[in-house]
Write an enzyme that holds these catalytic residues in place. Structure first.
Site, PDB file in Angstrom:
ATOM      1  N   CYS A  13       0.841  -1.201   0.000  1.00 56.75           N
ATOM      2  CA  CYS A  13       0.000   0.000   0.000  1.00 56.75           C
ATOM      3  C   CYS A  13       0.876   1.251   0.000  1.00 56.75           C
ATOM      4  CB  CYS A  13      -0.942   0.015   1.208  1.00 56.75           C
ATOM      5  SG  CYS A  13      -0.070   0.099   2.781  1.00 56.75           S
ATOM      6  N   CYS A  16       3.389   1.592   2.781  1.00 54.67           N
ATOM      7  CA  CYS A  16       4.636   0.837   2.571  1.00 54.67           C
ATOM      8  C   CYS A  16       5.621   1.687   1.775  1.00 54.67           C
ATOM      9  CB  CYS A  16       4.353  -0.456   1.817  1.00 54.67           C
ATOM     10  SG  CYS A  16       3.227  -1.584   2.657  1.00 54.67           S
ATOM     11  N   ASP A 417       6.832  22.696 -36.501  1.00 55.00           N
ATOM     12  CA  ASP A 417       7.897  22.965 -37.455  1.00 55.00           C
ATOM     13  C   ASP A 417       7.411  22.436 -38.804  1.00 55.00           C
ATOM     14  OD1 ASP A 417      10.500  23.607 -38.414  1.00 55.00           O
ATOM     15  OD2 ASP A 417      10.981  21.476 -38.331  1.00 55.00           O
ATOM     16  N   ASP A 598      11.318  17.841 -34.953  1.00 52.45           N
ATOM     17  CA  ASP A 598      11.974  16.570 -35.240  1.00 52.45           C
ATOM     18  C   ASP A 598      12.802  16.053 -34.078  1.00 52.45           C
ATOM     19  OD1 ASP A 598      14.242  18.091 -35.205  1.00 52.45           O
ATOM     20  OD2 ASP A 598      14.559  18.087 -37.357  1.00 52.45           O
ATOM     21  N   ASP A 602      15.084  21.173 -33.370  1.00 52.66           N
ATOM     22  CA  ASP A 602      14.174  22.034 -32.614  1.00 52.66           C
ATOM     23  C   ASP A 602      14.299  21.827 -31.110  1.00 52.66           C
ATOM     24  OD1 ASP A 602      12.781  23.291 -34.860  1.00 52.66           O
ATOM     25  OD2 ASP A 602      12.054  21.281 -35.268  1.00 52.66           O
TER      26      ASP A 602
END
Length: 704
Positions: A13, A16, A417, A598, A602
């Site tokens: 849980c 833990c 782009d 790409d 960029d």
């Protein structure tokens, strides 16, 4: 600094995970992520000399959890230790205990028979929940195991006292069926939870399985004759030669040295249409060769392969917690102590304020303990993340981190782009013109300059115009402008965009202009190929009120031409990398904006945008630059990426809402005596089922 990645079993849980996190913080670890659902633990060590990894992992084991050695093959867990076996064993013994409540049978009603049936179940409960409960108390961070064990133990021990001390009306003091039912139903809930985690992580497991295959390694014997040796793919090394036939999986990343084949890369890119690959083509490990036979040289193995990078990125994203989950973790840390206080208050209130017996008051108190469900709050986020990110990865979409998911819902603009994004980057020479120079010399000048550039236009010209190369004294690439070259005799040549020419031309519609000493000597027109599905995707974005924007370094004419064809009206052309950054900053002031490029050229703009989206051919550089990577340049997956981001975050919110509502409603109902402990335990088990169903729905939901 060293990053440690480990597997820890035994966490059940959010409490833990909080314990492990707190322990690692005390040891000086940083950048800690703990996912109790998958068992993944990751942290950084600042000073490896002062901090031993083994010592830190030993501290985790001291909490009662097991650090799994992933380098050793996983040993099979004995059947009797599995949750399914424990549940079936307990259910078989619990059923007669519940039956006596409806069937009047002297044998079933016997206190000794009830004790004999419930004791093995109680022992299973102590063995299963006792050790983690005790460890959590020692570390002063009680978890759900404490609630379950206290509730079951209270009913069992009270029944023992009743059986020995009150021979008259003994049945008023027997609650053996309550103790057994609590343990049985919680075991059922834990088993369902375990299955839920496995089911929601199936997409990643599917990718991992692709890494475990047999392969045909090619080796030469003493006579130099090539022979086939069957080996497991993890034994391959870089440089090994491999034979792959129809129906085989590509064992590791490699380059084809012989043959051609159609390869299905759906498990990596989401694109089901097989791709034709031939000599010198790169192939990805784990993909399927559907038709043909090839020989390849292994170029990457183990963690260096594309598939391993994808798996690692998805795991990192699943382990990263959204902001709202961090609030949930803080609540979970104090949840169990608060429930214990409410349970005690419930017991005292029923005894002092009502006419109920101690036994009935205790049942109300036990109901509060067993109906409280910290697991539901802890599972809300991991379940949704595993399904959403797993589906994304299966479709060739890598979403990096939960912060990216949270940002998707706010996106109102996407800047694209042009070259390599809206277009494939593949070009054809449409027409060209030259002045005061021979055609052969014109082509030679252009190719001699463009060979020094990696721009798609330069690559096209070099590929389509075989020409005798000229020697220049110096060559310089001017980013966003073109190529400049100088000869030994002092002549200066330039090939590039019109806005970088010495004299601005009257006609600004051509792709490339060529100058000699500031005088125009020719121009070239190239036609770009628009990516498939671009028009449909742009139309889809507009329907979702997301404004598409063209942000390109190309000429105004070319940008308007492409924008008109695909349906974009807002255009920013002739932008240098610096201007792109400034323009993106202005767009971000208006609204949260994604940038799609790409992934390499960029990179600055992708990093600055609210979300950076890269169209990639699975290169590591592209994976590092963007928040979202769409593999194999599949532009049509953009709406799916946006949709999965939004719906995964929506599913997390829905799960957290229902988890909180469950506890807010259920605990008062139990405290006011409207639920028995047995119904409370059943409700707790079913709460996880609801979250699982809501999360798995994301796997099949139509998203566009």
């Amino acid at each position: 600094m060293k990053t440690v990645v480990s597997q820890v079993s035994g966490m059940s849980c959010a409490s833990c995970a909080a314990k492990v996190n707190k322990t690692l913080e005390k040891q000086g670890a940083t950048n800690i992520t703990v996912n109790f659902a998958t068992g993944d633990v990751r942290f950084d060590i600042v000073d490896e000399d002062k901090q031993s990894v083994d010592q830190i992992l030993k501290k985790i084991e001291d909490l009662g959890y097991t650090v799994v050695d992933t380098t050793v093959p996983e040993s099979k867990v004995p059947v009797y230790r599995s949750l399914l076996f424990k549940f079936i064993f307990s259910a078989v013994l619990t059923f007669p205990l519940l039956l006596h409540m409806f069937v009047k049978d002297p044998w079933l009603s016997s206190p000794w028979v009830q004790w004999a049936l419930s004791t093995p179940v109680f022992i299973v409960g102590v063995v299963t929940f006792g050790k983690p409960a005790w460890r959590s108390l020692l570390n002063r961070m009680p978890d759900m195991n404490v609630l379950v064990l206290l509730g079951a133990s209270a009913a069992y021990i009270y029944s023992l006292f009743g059986m020995f001390l009150f021979t008259e009306h003994v049945h008023h003091y027997l609650f053996f069926e309550t103790s057994a039912s609590i343990i049985t139903l919680i075991l059922l809930g834990n088993y369902i939870e375990e299955r839920a985690v496995k089911k929601t992580s199936s997409s990643i497991e599917g990718l991992v399985r692709l890494q475990k295959t047999m392969t045909k390694k090619l080796e030469k014997d003493a006579l130099g004759i090539e022979r086939i040796v069957s080996v497991e793919n993890y034994l391959l090394k870089v440089g090994d030669k491999v034979l792959v036939n129809s129906g085989d999986q590509i064992p590791m990343d490699g380059k084809i040295t012989w043959g051609e084949a159609r390869i299905n890369e759906a498990m990596v890119s989401g694109e089901s249409k097989p791709l034709l690959k031939s000599v010198n083509s790169e192939v990805i490990g784990g993909t399927l060769l559907e038709e043909g036979t090839i020989k390849l040289t292994v170029t990457a193995v183990g963690r260096d392969t594309v598939l391993s990078h994808i798996i690692e990125l998805v795991k990192q994203a699943q382990n990263e917690k959204p902001v709202m989950q961090k609030l949930v973790d803080r609540i979970s840390a104090i949840f169990v102590p608060v429930v214990l206080i409410i349970s005690l208050v419930t017991l005292v209130a029923w005894i002092w304020l009502t006419d109920e017996t101690f036994a009935q008051s205790m049942m109300h108190s036990i109901a509060v303990m067993v109906i409280a469900c910290p697991c539901a709050m802890g599972l809300a986020t991991p379940l949704a993340l595993m399904v959403g990110l797993g589906r994304s990865a299966r479709n060739g979409i890598l979403i990096k981190g939960s912060r990216t998911l949270e940002s998707f819902k706010n996106i109102r603009q996407i800047a694209f782009d042009k070259t390599g994004t809206l277009t494939t980057g593949k070009l054809a020479i449409q027409q060209y013109q030259f002045f005061d120079v021979e055609e052969k010399e014109f082509k030679s000048l252009v190719v001699s300059m463009e060979q020094h550039s990696s721009h798609p236009i330069a690559k096209t010209l070099v590929a389509l115009w075989p020409a005798e190369l000229q020697n220049f004294q110096s060559v310089e690439e001017l980013k966003g402008k073109g190529i400049s070259a100088t000869t030994a005799s002092g002549d200066r040549y330039f090939a590039g965009a019109y806005h970088a020419l010495a004299t601005e031309p009257k006609d600004k519609t051509h792709s490339v202009y060529v100058e000699k000493n500031g005088r125009l000597i020719g121009w070239i027109d190239l036609q770009e190929e628009i990516r498939p599905q671009v028009k449909e995707v742009i139309a889809c974005l507009k329907k979702q009120n997301i404004e598409p924007i063209l942000l390109s370094g190309d000429s105004r004419y070319k940008c308007e031409q492409i924008a008109h064809e695909v349906g974009i009206t807002e255009i920013y052309s002739e932008q240098s990398p610096e201007q792109k950054m400034k323009q993106l900053a202005l767009l971000l002031e208006k609204a949260p904006t994604a940038m799609m490029g790409d992934g390499i050229n960029d990179a600055p703009a992708l990093a600055k945008a609210t979300i950076g989206i890269a169209l990639s051919d699975a290169t590591q550089i592209a994976m590092q630059n963007a928040d979202v990577v769409i593999l194999n340049g599949n532009f049509g997956n953009l709406p799916l990426a946006l949709g999965l981001g939004k719906h995964t975050f929506l599913t997390i919110k829905e799960n957290l809402f229902w988890a909180f509502i469950y506890n807010i409603v259920a605990i008062p109902l139990a405290a006011f005596g409207l639920l028995t402990p047995i119904l409370a335990a059943a409700s707790m088990a079913l709460s996880d089922v609801f979250l699982l169903a809501n999360s798995v729905r994301l796997q099949y939901k139509k998203i566009r």
